[in-house]
Design an enzyme around this catalytic site. Structure first.
Site, mmCIF file in Angstrom:
data_model
loop_
_atom_site.group_PDB
_atom_site.id
_atom_site.type_symbol
_atom_site.label_atom_id
_atom_site.label_comp_id
_atom_site.label_asym_id
_atom_site.label_seq_id
_atom_site.Cartn_x
_atom_site.Cartn_y
_atom_site.Cartn_z
ATOM 1 C CB SER A 140 7.866 50.619 25.617
ATOM 2 O OG SER A 140 7.997 50.627 27.021
ATOM 3 C CE1 TYR A 153 10.801 55.638 25.932
ATOM 4 C CE2 TYR A 153 9.415 54.441 27.486
ATOM 5 C CZ TYR A 153 10.380 54.441 26.494
ATOM 6 O OH TYR A 153 10.917 53.257 26.054
HETATM 7 P P1 NDP Z 1 19.962 52.335 24.569
HETATM 8 O O1 NDP Z 1 20.068 53.734 25.055
HETATM 9 O O2 NDP Z 1 20.955 51.345 25.055
HETATM 10 O O3 NDP Z 1 19.956 52.309 22.980
HETATM 11 C C1 NDP Z 1 19.292 53.281 22.239
HETATM 12 C C2 NDP Z 1 19.782 53.216 20.808
HETATM 13 O O4 NDP Z 1 19.066 54.220 20.051
HETATM 14 C C3 NDP Z 1 21.263 53.525 20.689
HETATM 15 O O5 NDP Z 1 21.840 52.625 19.766
HETATM 16 C C4 NDP Z 1 21.293 54.943 20.124
HETATM 17 O O6 NDP Z 1 22.400 55.093 19.245
HETATM 18 C C5 NDP Z 1 20.004 54.946 19.300
HETATM 19 N N1 NDP Z 1 19.565 56.310 19.023
HETATM 20 C C6 NDP Z 1 19.172 57.266 19.886
HETATM 21 N N2 NDP Z 1 18.906 58.404 19.228
HETATM 22 C C7 NDP Z 1 19.139 58.151 17.917
HETATM 23 C C8 NDP Z 1 19.058 58.910 16.732
HETATM 24 N N3 NDP Z 1 18.684 60.208 16.755
HETATM 25 N N4 NDP Z 1 19.369 58.324 15.561
HETATM 26 C C9 NDP Z 1 19.764 57.035 15.519
HETATM 27 N N5 NDP Z 1 19.875 56.254 16.597
HETATM 28 C C10 NDP Z 1 19.557 56.813 17.786
HETATM 29 O O7 NDP Z 1 18.467 51.877 24.933
HETATM 30 P P2 NDP Z 1 17.635 50.530 24.671
HETATM 31 O O8 NDP Z 1 18.438 49.546 23.950
HETATM 32 O O9 NDP Z 1 17.018 50.162 25.945
HETATM 33 O O10 NDP Z 1 16.485 51.124 23.721
HETATM 34 C C11 NDP Z 1 16.162 50.575 22.462
HETATM 35 C C12 NDP Z 1 14.666 50.711 22.255
HETATM 36 O O11 NDP Z 1 13.984 49.881 23.204
HETATM 37 C C13 NDP Z 1 14.112 52.126 22.467
HETATM 38 O O12 NDP Z 1 13.157 52.416 21.465
HETATM 39 C C14 NDP Z 1 13.455 52.041 23.838
HETATM 40 O O13 NDP Z 1 12.425 52.978 23.978
HETATM 41 C C15 NDP Z 1 12.946 50.601 23.806
HETATM 42 N N6 NDP Z 1 12.658 50.041 25.118
HETATM 43 C C16 NDP Z 1 13.637 49.854 26.039
HETATM 44 C C17 NDP Z 1 13.327 49.361 27.298
HETATM 45 C C18 NDP Z 1 14.363 49.192 28.352
HETATM 46 O O14 NDP Z 1 13.987 48.943 29.534
HETATM 47 N N7 NDP Z 1 15.653 49.276 28.061
HETATM 48 C C19 NDP Z 1 11.956 48.965 27.645
HETATM 49 C C20 NDP Z 1 11.003 49.178 26.589
HETATM 50 C C21 NDP Z 1 11.352 49.684 25.377
HETATM 51 P P3 NDP Z 1 23.307 56.424 19.113
HETATM 52 O O15 NDP Z 1 23.203 57.186 20.400
HETATM 53 O O16 NDP Z 1 24.668 55.870 18.827
HETATM 54 O O17 NDP Z 1 22.729 57.158 17.939
#
Ligand code: NDP
Length: 242
Positions: A140, A153
């Site tokens: 990030s 975070y």
């Molecule tokens: P979302 O919430 O849309 O997606 C998060 C994903 O992580 C989901 O598929 C969720 O799947 C999965 N997840 C969460 N907990 C678990 C777990 N315990 N085991 C397996 N899977 C898990 O968020 P984003 O797509 O935005 O986030 C993706 C990545 O990008 C993250 O690491 C976030 O920190 C990073 N990021 C995002 C930014 C943004 O602005 N959106 C900016 C910078 C970084 P499920 O709940 O089905 O398990």
């Protein structure tokens, strides 16, 4: 072999992970897609069924080391190799430190740091044995700067950046390591915020969000480079984000 890689994506059920998985399947790769919400993964498999690659849903909780080991082992057993792991799963329940939402701090550390470490622990021996592999961490811009309500975070993302950079420094040249650091991206990430002030601030902040496909493009670029080219880090912000 450029377009038939075996790629594992954690957190592929929404947002960035979903977009990465969909793009790689469209490019012809075999994507093993992990998340807890398998209904979402099944729907993605259905949506991408006509694409040249394939999407293979697997239930995965990255906070459970045995689960992560099984995720990687199942993919390796099925395909005989693993070309890349995209460590994307993450959560972001923001709050100020003085709100003392300690359970949420713990959950962020479990998913964003332990989950990443378990992914490395599962993938690295395979990469070493096959003398090839590509590890991509979705960190990030929070790995580079700290904003109020995001101390924990950002702490997890600084850790993710440092761990991934350490992996790169320690790895043989046959193993490539990339960090992708997104700015604000439209996704479900902010849904995990329970603190009302942090939620309100994030609502304003997200007005400039770009689509997750922009991050999928960055991952695709890093994977597509020839074997002697290692894209170390890509930072992708909305043009309007300073
Ligand atoms: P979302 O919430 O849309 O997606 C998060 C994903 O992580 C989901 O598929 C969720 O799947 C999965 N997840 C969460 N907990 C678990 C777990 N315990 N085991 C397996 N899977 C898990 O968020 P984003 O797509 O935005 O986030 C993706 C990545 O990008 C993250 O690491 C976030 O920190 C990073 N990021 C995002 C930014 C943004 O602005 N959106 C900016 C910078 C970084 P499920 O709940 O089905 O398990």
């Amino acid at each position: 072999m450029t377009n038939n890689k075996i790629v594992l994506v954690t957190g592929a059920s929404s947002g960035i992970g979903e977009a990465v998985a969909a793009r790689l399947v469209a490019e012809g790769h075999q994507v093993v897609a992990g998340a807890r919400r398998t209904d979402r993964l099944d729907a993605l498999a259905e949506r991408t069924a006509k694409e040249p690659g394939g999407l293979h849903p697997v239930r995965l909780d990255v906070t459970d080391r045995a689960d992560v080991e099984a995720f990687v082992r199942t993919a390796h057993d099925r395909f005989g190799r693993i070309d890349a792991v995209i460590a994307n799963a993450g959560i972001m329940p923001l709050s100020r430190l003085d709100a003392l939402l300690v359970d949420e701090w713990d959950r962020m550390i479990d998913v964003n740091v332990r989950g990443l470490l378990y992914s490395i622990a599962a993938a690295l021996p395979r990469f070493t044995a096959q003398d090839s592999g590509h590890f991509v961490t979705i960190a990030s811009i929070g790995a580079h700067e700290v904003t109020p309500t995001a101390a924990v975070y950002c702490g997890t993302k600084y850790a993710a950046w440092a761990i991934t950079e350490g992996l790169r420094r320690e790895s043989a040249p046959s193993i490539r390591v990339t960090t992708v650091s997104p700015g604000v991206v439209s996704s479900e990430l902010a849904d995990s915020i329970t603190d009302p002030d942090a939620a309100a601030a994030m609502h304003t902040y997200r007005a400039n969000a770009i689509e997750p496909g922009a991050i999928a493009g960055a991952v695709s670029y890093a994977l597509a480079q020839p074997g002697d080219v290692d894209v170390n880090e890509i930072v992708v912000r909305p043009a309007a984000q300073r």
